[in-house]
Structures are given as structure tokens and as C-alpha cells.
Design an enzyme around this catalytic site. Structure first.
Site, mmCIF file in Angstrom:
data_model
loop_
_atom_site.group_PDB
_atom_site.id
_atom_site.type_symbol
_atom_site.label_atom_id
_atom_site.label_comp_id
_atom_site.label_asym_id
_atom_site.label_seq_id
_atom_site.Cartn_x
_atom_site.Cartn_y
_atom_site.Cartn_z
ATOM 1 C CG HIS A 43 -3.063 3.271 2.318
ATOM 2 N ND1 HIS A 43 -3.721 2.854 1.185
ATOM 3 C CD2 HIS A 43 -3.061 2.203 3.173
ATOM 4 C CE1 HIS A 43 -4.095 1.594 1.341
ATOM 5 N NE2 HIS A 43 -3.712 1.175 2.544
ATOM 6 C CB CYS A 77 -0.934 0.004 1.205
ATOM 7 S SG CYS A 77 -1.955 -1.465 1.292
ATOM 8 C CG ASN A 128 -6.861 -0.761 1.654
ATOM 9 O OD1 ASN A 128 -6.171 -0.456 0.687
ATOM 10 N ND2 ASN A 128 -6.342 -1.161 2.794
HETATM 11 O O1 UT7 Z 1 -3.574 -1.295 3.840
HETATM 12 C C1 UT7 Z 1 -3.506 -1.793 5.129
HETATM 13 C C2 UT7 Z 1 -4.527 -2.878 5.175
HETATM 14 N N1 UT7 Z 1 -5.024 -3.276 6.424
HETATM 15 C C3 UT7 Z 1 -5.629 -2.471 7.315
HETATM 16 O O2 UT7 Z 1 -5.689 -1.301 7.231
HETATM 17 C C4 UT7 Z 1 -6.238 -3.174 8.474
HETATM 18 C C5 UT7 Z 1 -6.118 -2.420 9.763
HETATM 19 N N2 UT7 Z 1 -6.992 -3.029 10.730
HETATM 20 C C6 UT7 Z 1 -8.311 -2.758 10.767
HETATM 21 O O3 UT7 Z 1 -8.798 -1.958 10.007
HETATM 22 C C7 UT7 Z 1 -9.124 -3.446 11.826
HETATM 23 O O4 UT7 Z 1 -8.283 -4.203 12.664
HETATM 24 C C8 UT7 Z 1 -10.239 -4.353 11.234
HETATM 25 C C9 UT7 Z 1 -11.292 -3.513 10.563
HETATM 26 C C10 UT7 Z 1 -9.664 -5.346 10.227
HETATM 27 C C11 UT7 Z 1 -10.896 -5.140 12.353
HETATM 28 O O5 UT7 Z 1 -11.398 -4.225 13.317
HETATM 29 P P1 UT7 Z 1 -11.110 -4.467 14.872
HETATM 30 O O6 UT7 Z 1 -11.787 -3.400 15.586
HETATM 31 O O7 UT7 Z 1 -9.622 -4.565 15.043
HETATM 32 O O8 UT7 Z 1 -11.821 -5.837 15.123
HETATM 33 P P2 UT7 Z 1 -11.218 -7.177 15.705
HETATM 34 O O9 UT7 Z 1 -10.333 -7.859 14.710
HETATM 35 O O10 UT7 Z 1 -10.662 -6.898 17.071
HETATM 36 O O11 UT7 Z 1 -12.533 -8.060 15.859
HETATM 37 C C12 UT7 Z 1 -13.575 -7.679 16.748
HETATM 38 C C13 UT7 Z 1 -14.722 -8.657 16.547
HETATM 39 C C14 UT7 Z 1 -14.296 -10.110 16.554
HETATM 40 O O12 UT7 Z 1 -15.313 -10.861 17.194
HETATM 41 P P3 UT7 Z 1 -15.164 -11.334 18.727
HETATM 42 O O13 UT7 Z 1 -13.949 -12.201 18.730
HETATM 43 O O14 UT7 Z 1 -14.992 -10.076 19.503
HETATM 44 O O15 UT7 Z 1 -16.434 -12.046 18.977
HETATM 45 C C15 UT7 Z 1 -14.263 -10.479 15.099
HETATM 46 O O16 UT7 Z 1 -14.493 -11.863 14.882
HETATM 47 O O17 UT7 Z 1 -15.330 -8.428 15.272
HETATM 48 C C16 UT7 Z 1 -15.404 -9.663 14.562
HETATM 49 N N3 UT7 Z 1 -15.293 -9.366 13.140
HETATM 50 C C17 UT7 Z 1 -16.357 -9.061 12.393
HETATM 51 N N4 UT7 Z 1 -17.658 -8.953 12.681
HETATM 52 C C18 UT7 Z 1 -18.490 -8.604 11.684
HETATM 53 C C19 UT7 Z 1 -14.176 -9.341 12.373
HETATM 54 N N5 UT7 Z 1 -14.506 -9.001 11.110
HETATM 55 C C20 UT7 Z 1 -15.834 -8.818 11.095
HETATM 56 C C21 UT7 Z 1 -16.757 -8.465 10.103
HETATM 57 N N6 UT7 Z 1 -18.061 -8.357 10.438
HETATM 58 N N7 UT7 Z 1 -16.388 -8.221 8.834
#
Ligand code: UT7
Length: 394
Positions: free
Chosen positions: A257, A113, A287
Site C-alpha cells: 500500500h 487501505c 496515497n
Molecule cells: O493509508 C494510511 C494513511 N495514513 C498514513 O500513512 C499516515 C502515516 N503517517 C505519516 O505519514 C506521518 O505521520 C505524516 C506524514 C502524516 C506526518 O509526518 P511526521 O513526521 O509524523 O510529522 P508530525 O505529525 O510529527 O509533525 C511534525 C511537524 C509538526 O510541527 P511542530 O509541532 O513540530 O512544530 C507539524 O505541525 O510538522 C508539522 N506538519 C507540517 N508541516 C508542513 C504537519 N503537516 C505538515 C505539512 N507541512 N503538511
């Protein structure tokens, strides 16, 4: 000293839009979850006939029209991408052929990215040495082709598209003023896309359990990437501003980005500048990896967010881990003039370029057919004759 000015820009996103609600039909998610965690409402998905090179070509052709530079005047094409269709030929050489940019060298650049920021830096250096004058820098991605459509953590984030700029050498001060690039390979495991040795790479990677060893798909430790991004974005902006002998308050617009609106909110807070100074279009396009900054740049220009002499920062971060910033003093081009030039964008020129490329392919086939390689038996006989002659002399 040659200055490197951005004199043209163009973007292309495929027509097909996929909303969060449509995404929720594929994986267990909701529009509300995706929007509140990322700021994304929809993304564009390429059609079957599209390739990374065709998206890149569309963006580049528009950028050349705005720049009023003809393809034959281009010296170098750099395509920042992680989704090249082939390791070789590079996406850049395909674009070179589609444009008919017969005098241009061309190569792909891999910095995930951050790729566009790296590529602008490389173009700046090449222009500053005087070795090239006109460079087309493109960020292009087909992220939809490398998604695990069962992994709700990653597939909701990414979209397809391309953006391009034309950079030109000039003795007039301005253009790129400062740049700072970084990498930390120890974080390679937190965001990865296996390539040639896919099984090997995946097994070596802690993301193995996330994305499976048999698929060439993006694997990610979302929280680790998030923490990394919220720390490097403000640091990198401070660094590039200091290199330019400016302060953060002097910056008119940041084109970051587009990964997650929460990352941008956090960076604005840490830097103590209004959030509006961070341009965001992540809600519309998601993204798009290396394409995200040039696409956002084009939209910001269309919306009148960039004026002549504005100090604009491009900040990228992503896989590698890589990150970096570039500070540009914007040139001047009246919006009316731009519309006129965009209308001048001549499609026929590119149809002819493809025709010429086809003719050259046929020419190479014919010439290979009528010029067989030397007969190996004859070469052996010649070598034996030489040996006999030598013996005779001895
Ligand atoms: O170019 C760089 C590319 N990457 C990025 O920029 C990614 C940077 N990271 C992020 O944007 C965030 O970490 C995410 C959007 C990917 C995830 O958000 P988060 O607030 O860090 O969520 P998390 O991974 O801590 O997950 C929280 C909960 C989990 O459930 P439990 O374990 O709390 O029950 C996940 O299983 O959200 C769940 N979850 C979802 N729920 C609904 C993860 N993905 C999803 C989803 N829909 N798509």
C-alpha cells in the site's frame, strides 16, 4: 481444488495532477516538507463529472480487455472502497451496470487501505469453492471528496484513482498461494472517516478535535498510524511467506500500500531485503487508499518488474485498523500479447451497456405505472367477508 489466477489488470487515474507546490497554495506546507516526510511529489484529483464508480469502471474495463474476458462471463464484482457515492446502490452494482456484466453478483467491501487485499482474499475463497469462475476485484477511491482541505496533515497525502484485476479459476497450480488478514478495532480512532452518524461518530472519536464534528472528512493521528504501519508491514510479510512455506528471500517483488516511502524503507530494513524489492509509485499518485495496490501492480507490470512465476506479495494496512498480505505466484502472459489485447478494448460495448441499462430503467417505470398496487379498500372488504364467513361456520 481450484486455483485463482490473476489474468487481467487495469488502472485509471484522473488527468488532473496537483503538485506539492499547488498544494502549498492551499495549506501552509512546502514541496520539500511533503517529499522528505512522505516521498509524495504529486497526486491526481478527479473532475466534477467523475464518481468512484466511473473510475472503477475505467479500471475494470481495461482489466477485462487484458484478460480477454467479456463482461457477460463475469460472475462476481467486488469493489474495495471507503468513498462509495452511496451506501446503496453499491459502487460494485453501478460498475456491473456500466460494464453490462449481466451475470455478475456485485458488492462493496470496506477495509480502508487494506480493502484490495481483503477483496482478493474473498475472490480467492469464492473461486476455490468452485462457486464462481471469473471475478473482477477493484480498488477505487475519490479521496479528494473526503478531505479536510484545511488540514495540512491529511490533505497532502491522498489522491484519487482506481485499479482492477480479473481473477479466474483454473486447475493449473499457481495464482494466489497464501493470504493472512487481520483487524484491531481498538485502533479505529486513529484513522477515521465518519459516515451516516457523522456527528455521533466524530464526537465519540479522539480525532474529534482534529477533523471537526460536522464534516465527513478523514481524521488521522499520523504518528500513531506511522508506528502501526512500520510494525505490521514486516510482520505480515513474514506471516504470509511462512504460510506459503517460503522465506522472505524467495520473494521477488512486494507491492505495498502506497502511504509513505519512509514506511517502506523501515520495512525493508527490518526484513533485511533490498528496498528495491518494494515497488513504489507514491511520488506520482500519493496515497489512493484501496486503489493504491492495484494501481502500483499495473505500473510494476508496465515497467517489466514482474516476470512469469515470480512470487509477488500484496501488503495493505490502514483504517480499522486493518492489515493483511497475499502471496501470488505470477502467471505468464507475453507483453506483446498484452498490447494487442489492450487495443481490443471496445468502447462501443460499454456505450451499448449504458443504453440497455437506460431501457431497463424505463421498462421498470412503465411497468410500475401500468400495474398499480392492489387497492387497500378492496383488501379490507375481502378480509371482512372472510371474517363473516368464519362466523357463519362457527
Ligand atoms: O493509508 C494510511 C494513511 N495514513 C498514513 O500513512 C499516515 C502515516 N503517517 C505519516 O505519514 C506521518 O505521520 C505524516 C506524514 C502524516 C506526518 O509526518 P511526521 O513526521 O509524523 O510529522 P508530525 O505529525 O510529527 O509533525 C511534525 C511537524 C509538526 O510541527 P511542530 O509541532 O513540530 O512544530 C507539524 O505541525 O510538522 C508539522 N506538519 C507540517 N508541516 C508542513 C504537519 N503537516 C505538515 C505539512 N507541512 N503538511
Amino acid at each position: 481444488m481450484k486455483y485463482a489466477h490473476i489474468i487481467g489488470w487495469g488502472r485509471y487515474v484522473p488527468n488532473r495532477v496537483m503538485t506539492n507546490d499547488q498544494m502549498a497554495e492551499l495549506v501552509d506546507t512546502t514541496d520539500e516538507w511533503i517529499f522528505t516526510r512522505t516521498g509524495i511529489r504529486q497526486r491526481h484529483i478527479a473532475g466534477e463529472q467523475d464518481t468512484t464508480a466511473t473510475l472503477a469502471f475505467e479500471a475494470a474495463a481495461r482489466a477485462l480487455a487484458v484478460a480477454n474476458v467479456s463482461p457477460s462471463q463475469v460472475d462476481l464484482i467486488i469493489v474495495a472502497t471507503s468513498t462509495a457515492e452511496y451506501a446503496f446502490p453499491s459502487t460494485a452494482t453501478q460498475v456491473q451496470s456500466y460494464l453490462g456484466a449481466s451475470n455478475a453478483a456485485a458488492f462493496d467491501l470496506s477495509a480502508a487501505c487494506t480493502g484490495f487485499v481483503y477483496a482478493v482474499n474473498m475472490a480467492w475463497q469464492a473461486i476455490a469453492t468452485g462457486s464462481v469462475k471469473n471475478v473482477v476485484v477493484i480498488g477505487a477511491e475519490m479521496m479528494s471528496r473526503v478531505m479536510d482541505w484545511e488540514d495540512r496533515q491529511t490533505c497532502i497525502l491522498f489522491g484519487d484513482g482506481a485499479g482492477a484485476v480479473v481473477m479466474q479459476g483454473s486447475s493449473v497450480p499457481g495464482g494466489v498461494i497464501a493470504s493472512a488478514l487481520h483487524a484491531d478495532g481498538s485502533g479505529g480512532n486513529v484513522l477515521s472517516l465518519p459516515n451516516v452518524y457523522k456527528n455521533h461518530a466524530a464526537i465519540m472519536s479522539p480525532t474529534y478535535e482534529l477533523n471537526g464534528a460536522d464534516k465527513n472528512v478523514v481524521g488521522m493521528h499520523g504518528r500513531q498510524v506511522f508506528r502501526f504501519a512500520t510494525s505490521v508491514v514486516p510482520d505480515s510479510i513474514r506471516e504470509v511467506v511462512a504460510k506459503a512455506n517460503l522465506t522472505v528471500k524467495d520473494v521477488d517483488l512486494v507491492i505495498p500500500h502506497q502511504a509513505n516511502s519512509r514506511i517502506l524503507e523501515s520495512a525493508a530494513k527490518k526484513l533485511g531485503i533490498p528496498e528495491e524489492k518494494f515497488y513504489s509509485n507514491v511520488h506520482r499518485v500519493g496515497n489512493t487508499s484501496a486503489a493504491s495496490i492495484p494501481i502500483a501492480l499495473c505500473e510494476a507490470i508496465d515497467e517489466g518488474r514482474i516476470k512469469p512465476n515470480d512470487k509477488v506479495i500484496f501488503i495493505g494496512f490502514g483504517g480499522g485498523l486493518t492489515w493483511g498480505s497475499t502471496l501470488v505466484r505470477w502467471g505468464s502472459k507475453a507483453p506483446d500479447e498484452l498490447k494487442l489485447l489492450e487495443r481490443e478494448w471496445k468502447r462501443t460495448r460499454y456505450v451499448m451497456a449504458r443504453g440497455r441499462a437506460k431501457l431497463r430503467q424505463w421498462g421498470r417505470q412503465l411497468s410500475a405505472y401500468f400495474t398499480p398496487s392492489p387497492n387497500p379498500d378492496a383488501r379490507l372488504k375481502d378480509a371482512e367477508k372472510d371474517k363473516d364467513k368464519k362466523k357463519g361456520v362457527d
